[in-house]
Enzyme design. Structure first.
Site, PDB file in Angstrom:
ATOM      1  N   ILE A 259       1.001  -1.189   0.106  1.00  0.00           N
ATOM      2  CA  ILE A 259      -0.375   0.449   0.173  1.00  0.00           C
ATOM      3  C   ILE A 259       0.839   0.975  -0.015  1.00  0.00           C
ATOM      4  O   ILE A 259       2.040   1.154   0.576  1.00  0.00           O
ATOM      5  CB  ILE A 259      -0.988   0.176   0.821  1.00  0.00           C
ATOM      6  CG1 ILE A 259      -2.054   0.913   0.994  1.00  0.00           C
ATOM      7  CG2 ILE A 259      -0.374  -0.153   2.845  1.00  0.00           C
ATOM      8  CD1 ILE A 259      -3.525   1.183   1.960  1.00  0.00           C
ATOM      9  N   CYS A 260       0.528   2.764  -0.502  1.00  0.00           N
ATOM     10  CA  CYS A 260       0.931   3.801  -0.690  1.00  0.00           C
ATOM     11  C   CYS A 260       0.020   4.326  -0.588  1.00  0.00           C
ATOM     12  O   CYS A 260      -1.174   4.024  -0.177  1.00  0.00           O
ATOM     13  CB  CYS A 260       2.314   4.293  -1.726  1.00  0.00           C
ATOM     14  SG  CYS A 260       1.295   4.060  -3.672  1.00  0.00           S
ATOM     15  N   ARG A 261       0.025   5.409  -1.315  1.00  0.00           N
ATOM     16  CA  ARG A 261      -0.642   6.926  -0.547  1.00  0.00           C
ATOM     17  C   ARG A 261      -2.216   6.979  -1.816  1.00  0.00           C
ATOM     18  O   ARG A 261      -3.283   6.267  -0.687  1.00  0.00           O
ATOM     19  CB  ARG A 261      -0.549   7.889  -0.949  1.00  0.00           C
ATOM     20  CG  ARG A 261      -1.279   9.735  -0.691  1.00  0.00           C
ATOM     21  CD  ARG A 261      -0.363  10.904  -0.841  1.00  0.00           C
ATOM     22  NE  ARG A 261      -0.394  10.914  -2.533  1.00  0.00           N
ATOM     23  CZ  ARG A 261      -1.509  11.353  -3.253  1.00  0.00           C
ATOM     24  NH1 ARG A 261      -2.540  12.009  -2.626  1.00  0.00           N
ATOM     25  NH2 ARG A 261      -1.386  11.982  -4.642  1.00  0.00           N
TER      26      ARG A 261
ATOM     27  N   GLY B 238      -1.508   4.020  -4.651  1.00  0.00           N
ATOM     28  CA  GLY B 238      -2.322   2.876  -5.705  1.00  0.00           C
ATOM     29  C   GLY B 238      -0.489   2.887  -6.331  1.00  0.00           C
ATOM     30  O   GLY B 238      -0.699   1.576  -7.332  1.00  0.00           O
TER      31      GLY B 238
ATOM     32  N   MET C 181      -3.515   4.458   0.827  1.00  0.00           N
ATOM     33  CA  MET C 181      -4.706   5.417   1.467  1.00  0.00           C
ATOM     34  C   MET C 181      -5.830   6.455   2.129  1.00  0.00           C
ATOM     35  O   MET C 181      -6.113   6.526   2.079  1.00  0.00           O
ATOM     36  CB  MET C 181      -2.603   6.125   2.719  1.00  0.00           C
ATOM     37  CG  MET C 181      -2.087   4.751   3.116  1.00  0.00           C
ATOM     38  SD  MET C 181      -3.219   3.745   4.649  1.00  0.00           S
ATOM     39  CE  MET C 181      -3.065   4.761   5.636  1.00  0.00           C
TER      40      MET C 181
END
Length: 103
Positions: free
Chosen positions: A64-66, A68, A92
């Site tokens: 996961i990141c901010r 995708g 996120m």
């Protein structure tokens, strides 16, 4: 070639139903300082190549990141290295569940 994907809703279900899933947050330190999913471990995207020994080829990893995009790139890299990785679509920005500050 595309990577496997999971929605935020599917991730929430997995977190509720399974004892331990391997969730890796690849955002930068200042982003994670705003909060991360409690079950996640933090390994910055740029640190992944030197931290490959922290991964187990028999495990499935959810990245996961901010939003995708970075996590998708990490998934491609991990798969190229022989690991199982699934991108969390929406990142996120789409997460509405609990977060904790990174200590």
């Amino acid at each position: 070639m595309s990577v496997k994907e999971i929605s935020i809703e599917e991730l929430k279900q997995k977190l509720e139903q399974e004892d331990a899933i391997q969730l890796v947050d690849v955002r930068e330190d200042e982003e994670v300082a705003e909060g991360m999913i409690p079950e996640a471990i933090h390994i910055r995207m740029g640190d992944i190549p030197e931290k490959l020994d922290a991964f187990d080829q028999t495990q499935e990893y959810y990245i996961i990141c901010r939003s995708g995009k970075r996590s998708e790139n990490v998934c491609y890299y991990l798969e190229d290295q022989g690991y199982q990785a699934t991108n969390v679509v929406g990142g996120m920005l789409a997460w509405t569940g609990e977060t904790k500050p990174k200590l």
